[in-house]
Design a protein around this motif. Structure first.
Motif, PDB file in Angstrom:
ATOM      1  N   LEU A 116      -5.263  34.962  23.379  1.00  0.00           N
ATOM      2  CA  LEU A 116      -4.301  35.361  24.402  1.00  0.00           C
ATOM      3  C   LEU A 116      -3.107  34.409  24.405  1.00  0.00           C
ATOM      4  N   VAL A 117      -1.915  34.980  24.356  1.00  0.00           N
ATOM      5  CA  VAL A 117      -0.670  34.223  24.497  1.00  0.00           C
ATOM      6  C   VAL A 117      -0.113  34.556  25.875  1.00  0.00           C
ATOM      7  N   ILE A 118       0.085  33.557  26.719  1.00  0.00           N
ATOM      8  CA  ILE A 118       0.394  33.807  28.123  1.00  0.00           C
ATOM      9  C   ILE A 118       1.629  33.020  28.559  1.00  0.00           C
ATOM     10  N   ALA A 139      -2.037  29.981  23.407  1.00  0.00           N
ATOM     11  CA  ALA A 139      -0.666  29.476  23.542  1.00  0.00           C
ATOM     12  C   ALA A 139      -0.122  29.820  24.923  1.00  0.00           C
ATOM     13  N   VAL A 140       0.647  28.887  25.476  1.00  0.00           N
ATOM     14  CA  VAL A 140       1.346  29.095  26.745  1.00  0.00           C
ATOM     15  C   VAL A 140       2.833  28.936  26.468  1.00  0.00           C
ATOM     16  N   GLU A 156      10.448  35.920  25.023  1.00  0.00           N
ATOM     17  CA  GLU A 156      10.772  35.972  23.600  1.00  0.00           C
ATOM     18  C   GLU A 156       9.829  35.080  22.804  1.00  0.00           C
ATOM     19  N   ALA A 157       9.475  33.922  23.381  1.00  0.00           N
ATOM     20  CA  ALA A 157       8.541  33.032  22.696  1.00  0.00           C
ATOM     21  C   ALA A 157       7.164  33.681  22.567  1.00  0.00           C
ATOM     22  N   VAL A 158       6.755  34.408  23.610  1.00  0.00           N
ATOM     23  CA  VAL A 158       5.479  35.131  23.544  1.00  0.00           C
ATOM     24  C   VAL A 158       5.511  36.158  22.421  1.00  0.00           C
ATOM     25  N   LYS A 159       6.575  36.945  22.376  1.00  0.00           N
ATOM     26  CA  LYS A 159       6.703  37.984  21.347  1.00  0.00           C
ATOM     27  C   LYS A 159       6.690  37.387  19.942  1.00  0.00           C
ATOM     28  N   ASN A 160       7.428  36.302  19.754  1.00  0.00           N
ATOM     29  CA  ASN A 160       7.505  35.683  18.433  1.00  0.00           C
ATOM     30  C   ASN A 160       6.169  35.072  18.020  1.00  0.00           C
ATOM     31  N   LEU A 168       3.235  36.195  18.827  1.00  0.00           N
ATOM     32  CA  LEU A 168       2.316  37.281  18.468  1.00  0.00           C
ATOM     33  C   LEU A 168       2.603  37.861  17.081  1.00  0.00           C
ATOM     34  N   LYS A 169       3.726  37.480  16.492  1.00  0.00           N
ATOM     35  CA  LYS A 169       3.994  37.896  15.110  1.00  0.00           C
ATOM     36  C   LYS A 169       3.066  37.163  14.140  1.00  0.00           C
ATOM     37  N   TYR A 170       2.580  35.999  14.578  1.00  0.00           N
ATOM     38  CA  TYR A 170       1.777  35.161  13.688  1.00  0.00           C
ATOM     39  C   TYR A 170       0.339  34.975  14.173  1.00  0.00           C
ATOM     40  N   VAL A 171       0.050  35.469  15.365  1.00  0.00           N
ATOM     41  CA  VAL A 171      -1.290  35.343  15.928  1.00  0.00           C
ATOM     42  C   VAL A 171      -1.868  36.743  16.140  1.00  0.00           C
ATOM     43  N   LYS A 172      -3.076  36.948  15.661  1.00  0.00           N
ATOM     44  CA  LYS A 172      -3.737  38.241  15.849  1.00  0.00           C
ATOM     45  C   LYS A 172      -4.337  38.262  17.255  1.00  0.00           C
ATOM     46  N   GLY A 173      -3.418  38.345  18.241  1.00  0.00           N
ATOM     47  CA  GLY A 173      -3.819  38.280  19.637  1.00  0.00           C
ATOM     48  C   GLY A 173      -3.017  39.234  20.490  1.00  0.00           C
ATOM     49  N   PHE A 174      -3.062  39.001  21.806  1.00  0.00           N
ATOM     50  CA  PHE A 174      -2.401  39.918  22.738  1.00  0.00           C
ATOM     51  C   PHE A 174      -1.756  39.135  23.874  1.00  0.00           C
ATOM     52  N   SER A 175      -1.015  39.879  24.711  1.00  0.00           N
ATOM     53  CA  SER A 175      -0.397  39.271  25.891  1.00  0.00           C
ATOM     54  C   SER A 175      -0.137  40.357  26.925  1.00  0.00           C
TER      55      SER A 175
END
Length: 306
Positions: free
Chosen positions: A201-203, A232-233, A238-242, A244-251
């Motif tokens: 999870l990217v939050i 990642a926090v 935009e940082a969240v979106k970027n 998720l380009k490299y992490v197989k995760g969600f937000s």
């Protein structure tokens, strides 16, 4: 005595230096002040060193990446805000007296309204308003903007999460949906809440309206962010979106943020609908609003009298 001493210090100082100092003081960072003021970091550092030389006092010391104000800087900030507020009121009064109906608008907004809603609306207001308009827009998280309204740093705030308080008047503004989105590699599956807990999870950071709303929703489902696999926090969408380009995760992201996004996919999760949230237009109950800010509110909500 102290008051007279400070105004004696500041009487020959360029007000522009004082305004720059206020930004550095509030953000505790030359980098963030640089972004807000659209000035280079070296220019801001030069001005702060110049101000320290003129005052004969140290204003900040560094702790890691954060600037810590000295006791002198704390006191200077009190009077600096008086000066900047006086300048704003003077501009408003002079423009009215000269027949140019207008002045300065100080508005704060959380990231979604600040980056996706207000630019167009403020542009339309400036174009339609017959007179002088100077807009000072500060974008930060909801909690910070709320505090700026209470402290008088801005006259008007637009936030996505309303704290439990009786210190502000709040008017409903735009409605938003928070979606569960993720890396395309997570597509073609319907997830359960239990499976969602284990996905990376990217939050957003603490204080973000989006994060606060998500925490409330998870609590309704008997879940907590502490149970989830946060990798990642980030302090911006935009940082969240970027990430998720490299992490197989969600937000969890606003529909406004992903509206034109061609990369992220919307995840399918059982028993978890999109989260609907309200943006609020807030003002300090005890502080009178400048005329031009009242006009902006009327423009933004049109059918509600302020």
């Amino acid at each position: 005595m102290v008051r007279n001493l400070f105004f004696h210090f500041m009487k020959d100082i360029d007000l522009k230096l004082i305004e720059i100092f206020c930004y550095v003081y509030e953000y505790k960072s030359v980098t963030k002040a640089s972004s807000e003021l659209n000035m280079s970091q070296s220019t801001i550092s030069f001005h702060m060193k110049n101000l320290e030389t003129q005052l004969g006092q140290k204003l900040f010391y560094r702790k890691g990446k954060t600037l810590i104000p000295t006791a002198f800087a704390d006191k200077l900030y009190e009077y600096a805000t008086e000066l900047t507020n006086f300048k704003r009121r003077m501009l408003e009064d002079i423009t009215k007296f000269s027949g140019k109906n207008g002045g300065v608008i100080r508005i704060g907004a959380s990231s979604i309204p600040g980056n996706y809603l207000l630019p167009q609306l403020l542009g339309e207001f400036i174009e339609n308003f017959k007179g002088y308009v100077n807009v000072e827009l500060r974008v930060s998280d909801s909690q910070d903007i709320y505090e700026k309204v209470i402290n008088g740093d801005v006259d008007l705030g637009i936030i996505g999460y309303l704290p439990r308080t009786n210190k502000v008047d709040a008017i409903k503004f735009y409605t938003d949906r928070i979606l569960i989105v993720g890396n395309p590699e997570l597509e073609d599956k319907v997830y359960t809440l239990e499976e969602l807990i284990n996905l990376p999870l990217v939050i957003r950071e603490v204080g973000s309206g989006t994060r606060s709303i998500v925490e409330d929703k998870l609590r309704e489902k008997g879940l907590s962010l502490k149970e989830m696999n946060i990798v990642a926090v980030c302090n911006s969408n935009e940082a969240v979106k970027n990430t998720l380009k490299y992490v197989k995760g969600f937000s969890f992201l606003s529909s406004y943020v992903v509206k034109d996004d061609k990369f992220l996919i919307k995840l399918k999760v059982k028993n978890f609908d999109d989260i609907t949230r309200q943006f609020y237009l807030i003002r300090d109950k005890k502080r009178p609003l400048p005329f031009l800010t009242q006009e902006l509110i009327k423009f933004l909500i049109k059918d509600i009298y302020v």
